[in-house]
Design an enzyme around this catalytic site. Structure first.
Site, mmCIF file in Angstrom:
data_model
loop_
_atom_site.group_PDB
_atom_site.id
_atom_site.type_symbol
_atom_site.label_atom_id
_atom_site.label_comp_id
_atom_site.label_asym_id
_atom_site.label_seq_id
_atom_site.Cartn_x
_atom_site.Cartn_y
_atom_site.Cartn_z
ATOM 1 N N SER A 156 73.526 28.031 25.651
ATOM 2 C CA SER A 156 72.148 28.488 25.839
ATOM 3 C C SER A 156 71.872 29.015 27.257
ATOM 4 O O SER A 156 72.522 29.954 27.684
ATOM 5 C CB SER A 156 71.218 27.336 25.464
ATOM 6 O OG SER A 156 69.890 27.710 25.542
ATOM 7 N N ASP A 368 66.284 33.595 26.353
ATOM 8 C CA ASP A 368 67.281 32.770 27.042
ATOM 9 C C ASP A 368 68.682 33.191 26.568
ATOM 10 O O ASP A 368 68.825 34.139 25.789
ATOM 11 C CB ASP A 368 67.017 31.266 26.846
ATOM 12 C CG ASP A 368 67.417 30.764 25.483
ATOM 13 O OD1 ASP A 368 67.466 31.582 24.549
ATOM 14 O OD2 ASP A 368 67.691 29.558 25.341
ATOM 15 N N PRO A 591 63.519 10.128 30.628
ATOM 16 C CA PRO A 591 64.909 10.439 30.962
ATOM 17 C C PRO A 591 65.290 11.761 30.307
ATOM 18 O O PRO A 591 64.930 12.001 29.150
ATOM 19 C CB PRO A 591 65.690 9.273 30.346
ATOM 20 C CG PRO A 591 64.802 8.692 29.301
ATOM 21 C CD PRO A 591 63.391 9.038 29.649
ATOM 22 N N GLY A 593 67.353 14.534 28.336
ATOM 23 C CA GLY A 593 68.338 14.462 27.255
ATOM 24 C C GLY A 593 69.517 15.384 27.526
ATOM 25 O O GLY A 593 70.472 15.413 26.760
ATOM 26 N N ARG A 599 63.045 13.036 34.548
ATOM 27 C CA ARG A 599 62.114 14.130 34.822
ATOM 28 C C ARG A 599 60.708 13.576 35.034
ATOM 29 O O ARG A 599 60.280 12.641 34.343
ATOM 30 C CB ARG A 599 62.078 15.117 33.658
ATOM 31 C CG ARG A 599 63.388 15.804 33.424
ATOM 32 C CD ARG A 599 63.220 17.110 32.667
ATOM 33 N NE ARG A 599 64.514 17.578 32.195
ATOM 34 C CZ ARG A 599 65.404 18.219 32.939
ATOM 35 N NH1 ARG A 599 65.151 18.477 34.200
ATOM 36 N NH2 ARG A 599 66.558 18.607 32.427
HETATM 37 C C1 16G Z 1 67.211 21.144 24.916
HETATM 38 C C2 16G Z 1 66.293 21.406 23.759
HETATM 39 C C3 16G Z 1 64.953 21.856 24.242
HETATM 40 C C4 16G Z 1 64.377 20.822 25.161
HETATM 41 C C5 16G Z 1 65.337 20.520 26.276
HETATM 42 C C6 16G Z 1 64.863 19.332 27.075
HETATM 43 C C7 16G Z 1 66.858 22.252 21.582
HETATM 44 C C8 16G Z 1 67.470 23.377 20.803
HETATM 45 N N1 16G Z 1 66.824 22.426 22.886
HETATM 46 O O1 16G Z 1 67.490 22.300 25.618
HETATM 47 O O2 16G Z 1 64.147 22.013 23.122
HETATM 48 O O3 16G Z 1 63.180 21.265 25.704
HETATM 49 O O4 16G Z 1 66.601 20.184 25.747
HETATM 50 O O5 16G Z 1 65.778 19.042 28.060
HETATM 51 O O6 16G Z 1 66.460 21.253 21.033
HETATM 52 P P1 16G Z 1 65.667 17.722 28.887
HETATM 53 O O7 16G Z 1 65.765 16.562 27.932
HETATM 54 O O8 16G Z 1 66.790 17.778 29.858
HETATM 55 O O9 16G Z 1 64.348 17.733 29.559
HETATM 56 MG MG MG Z 2 68.658 28.381 23.948
#
Ligand code: 16G
Ligand code: MG
Length: 636
Positions: A156, A368, A591, A593, A599
């Site tokens: 991505s 993206d 936390p 993901g 965050r």
């Molecule tokens: C991933 C997710 C996105 C989410 C992001 C949060 C999908 C396809 N993509 O990129 O939707 O906003 O994680 O990231 O589900 P974070 O947990 O690091 O904040």
């Molecule tokens: Mg993407």
């Protein structure tokens, strides 16, 4: 094994399949000898059968042959206790192939990877074994669901050096959570434990290994994607699955193909050409209702993030028949993927992408790296940058749908699903002005998608631009019936047809930059709305996102769709106290993901307040949740 199961002739046939050497071979050759002399099953007296089975079980229960190393395929039968014998034979030959092939895709010892919010993602050099193994897992998932499964090779919006993988379930949705756990287990099994890990999944899920398997594979434009997607294909063929390699496609295109295939093409034709045709025809039908649209209004500048979205947009352009004029920048011909461009850069940095020519007031959007996210932006006459993120997109789409439902006289419940990151102003606007139901879900598309499925029409968007619209089967049917009804007045008919084409232009399997872009462009054209008017629907509350490094981010546990922290003790109380110091303020922590950190989000009446609150909360996280490195420094 229940004895009655063994009395069917086909199963007795199965027992006669050749066995590997040792005790059972003797039993087998005796049986085969008898069989040559006298055909039929009458020789299998219960007594002989019992002796045979006893021998077989002794063999299978005995320890692996002495001197066999972890990779020795002579160990395989010992992994297969409890399965029917003929099935064991099938599995054995497949496992031998897996064992052979997996040695060509060895796992670096000790490497641990996790199927995160959106699949696996890390430096591409660490991913060859993972890709092979996910080819195996997708094959098992296909056998289990008796449907086609998708595997998308992409990281991505991550930098070019990274890569990753997403698994796609039969209706084009994200793979179900239990299988995310299997994915992690299989990814992390050391080389010598791979077959046992596979066997474990087969047993837990009671997978019929003789079931046919089909896997669709796609990849993005990263230089590492070609060999990594080949590793996925190797995994599928090692377990005897069939694969179709779609080559370069966007993530949402692969989701779409999987859904088309498993709905026997009811959702559309499972080809890239079919995808363009379906979406563009619906777009052209929609824009027929915008007869006053000038060429200027039909113009859109697109930042393709130097990725697959740019490539696919070029391919699609001719299908638009001049109804949309696209100036494409960051098309991958010179710039680096996601580098200082693309939806993530624009949203996080709150500034325009580099490599793009924009005139004041002109509409522009950024995709993206795998084209499943989109944000819009423009610069005003003073050169001030304006971002229209996922929240603004959800708002525009909801207004359009709500008006159409009213005009069509259709009583369908419409809801908007957001996450805790949704700007407070957007939530207020949706609830108070537009009066639609708003739900908050955990971060990550799978959670929003799931929540949106509960309504007739579920509009879901993350602020970062990932989202789509879901129509329930009943809603689609009602719209369809009305569109075909010849007795209704013109206004209702027009609205019903617009709704019908909206259903067709949107990719309901997952957020899709191309499909979202077409819907947004159609709405703006039909409503004769400029990007400035769209932007002016409400003003975003100033906000700030920060990251805090801690020793173990799992220390932070949240509830209420991640809006409140339940651990460590005292954290939420401290946040509540800090929030009271600012007007129109809100803050939460969670936390990540996708990264090893916590965050912090804060919003408030002014940018200074949002920055100060975010910093205050970061300090509390640092102190209460085991911060590492130096204390967070104030932003100003
Ligand atoms: C991933 C997710 C996105 C989410 C992001 C949060 C999908 C396809 N993509 O990129 O939707 O906003 O994680 O990231 O589900 P974070 O947990 O690091 O904040
Ligand atoms: Mg993407």
């Amino acid at each position: 094994m229940p004895l009655q199961m063994l009395w069917s002739s086909s199963q007795i046939e199965g027992i006669c399949a050749p066995l590997p050497g040792g005790v059972a071979n003797t039993a087998q050759s005796k049986m085969l000898g008898k069989r040559k002399r006298q055909k039929g099953i009458s020789f299998f007296s219960p007594c002989r059968l019992f002796i045979y089975l006893a021998n077989l079980y002794v063999y299978l229960d005995s320890p692996p042959p002495e001197g066999t190393g972890p990779d020795d395929t002579r160990r395989i039968p010992h992994l297969l206790k409890g399965s029917h014998y003929r099935l064991k034979q099938t599995i054995m030959s497949q496992f031998k192939e897996v064992s052979k092939q997996s040695s060509l895709h060895p796992k670096p010892a000790g490497l641990v990877l996790q199927y995160g919010t959106a699949g696996f993602r890390t430096n591409a050099k660490k991913l060859d074994h993972l890709m092979f193994r996910m080819g195996l897992l997708a094959t098992l998932r296909s056998k289990k669901t008796k449907a086609t499964i998708g595997v998308m090779v992409t990281a991505s919006h991550n930098p070019e050096e990274d890569n990753g993988l997403k698994l796609v379930d039969p209706m084009g949705e994200m793979v179900t959570p239990t299988w995310e756990v299997y994915a992690t287990q299989l990814a992390n099994a050391e080389q010598e434990d791979l077959l046992a890990a596979l066997q474990d999944i087969i047993e837990k899920e009671a997978i019929n290994m003789s079931q046919e398997a089909n896997v669709f594979v796609g990849k993005d434009t990263r230089s590492s994607s070609a060999s990594l997607s080949q590793a996925v294909l190797d995994g599928v063929s090692a377990l005897g699955g069939h694969s179709k390699d779609y080559g370069l496609v966007t993530t949402p295109q692969l989701h779409y193909m999987v859904c088309c295939q498993n709905t026997q093409c009811k959702y559309g034709e499972a080809t890239v050409e079919g995808y363009y045709k379906k979406l563009c025809q619906a777009f052209i039908q929609l824009t027929k209702n915008a007869s006053n649209c000038t060429d200027d209004q039909k113009h859109l500048t697109v930042d393709g993030a130097n990725g697959i979205g740019a490539l696919k947009l070029r391919e699609m352009e001719s299908h638009l028949k001049g109804e949309l004029h696209i100036s494409l920048f960051n098309d991958g011909s010179k710039g680096k993927l996601n580098h200082q461009c693309g939806a993530d850069f624009v949203k996080v940095q709150q500034k325009p992408p580099t490599g793009i020519k924009m005139n004041p007031g002109e509409r522009c959007c950024s995709f993206d790296g795998d084209a499943d996210r989109i944000v819009y932006h423009y610069a005003d006459s003073e050169g001030q940058f304006h971002l229209l993120d996922g929240d603004k997109i959800a708002t525009l789409i909801s207004i359009f749908l709500k008006e159409l439902l009213a005009q069509a006289g259709l009583d369908l419940e419409i809801a908007v699903v957001q996450t805790a990151y949704a700007n407070g102003s957007s939530t207020n606007y949706l609830e108070d002005t537009l009066k639609v139901i708003v739900r908050c879900s955990k971060t990550g598309v799978k959670h929003l998608h799931h929540a949106a499925q509960e309504f007739d029409i579920g509009v879901y968007f993350e602020s970062n631009g990932h989202g789509t619209v879901l129509f329930s089967k009943a809603a689609e049917e009602k719209i369809q019936q009305l569109a075909e009804n010849s007795t209704i007045n013109d206004e209702r008919k027009r609205a019903a047809l617009l709704l019908q084409n909206t259903v067709n232009v949107i990719n309901q399997t997952v957020g899709d930059a191309i499909s979202d872009m077409l819907l947004i462009e159609a709405i703006l054209a039909i409503k004769g709305m400029t990007i400035q008017q769209w932007d002016a629907l409400y003003s975003d509350l100033p906000n700030r996102q920060l990251k805090v490094k801690v020793s173990d981010r799992r220390m932070i546990d949240t509830t209420d769709a991640e809006r409140r922290a339940v651990s460590p003790a005292g954290l939420q109380e401290a946040i509540n106290t800090l929030v009271k110091n600012y007007r129109e303020a809100r803050s939460f922590v969670r936390p990540s993901g996708t990264e090893d950190l916590v965050r912090v989000y804060a919003e408030a009446e002014t940018q200074e307040s949002a920055d100060a609150l975010a910093h205050d909360v970061s300090l509390v996280v640092y102190r209460l949740a085991g911060g590492v490195g130096g204390e967070p420094k104030p932003l100003h």
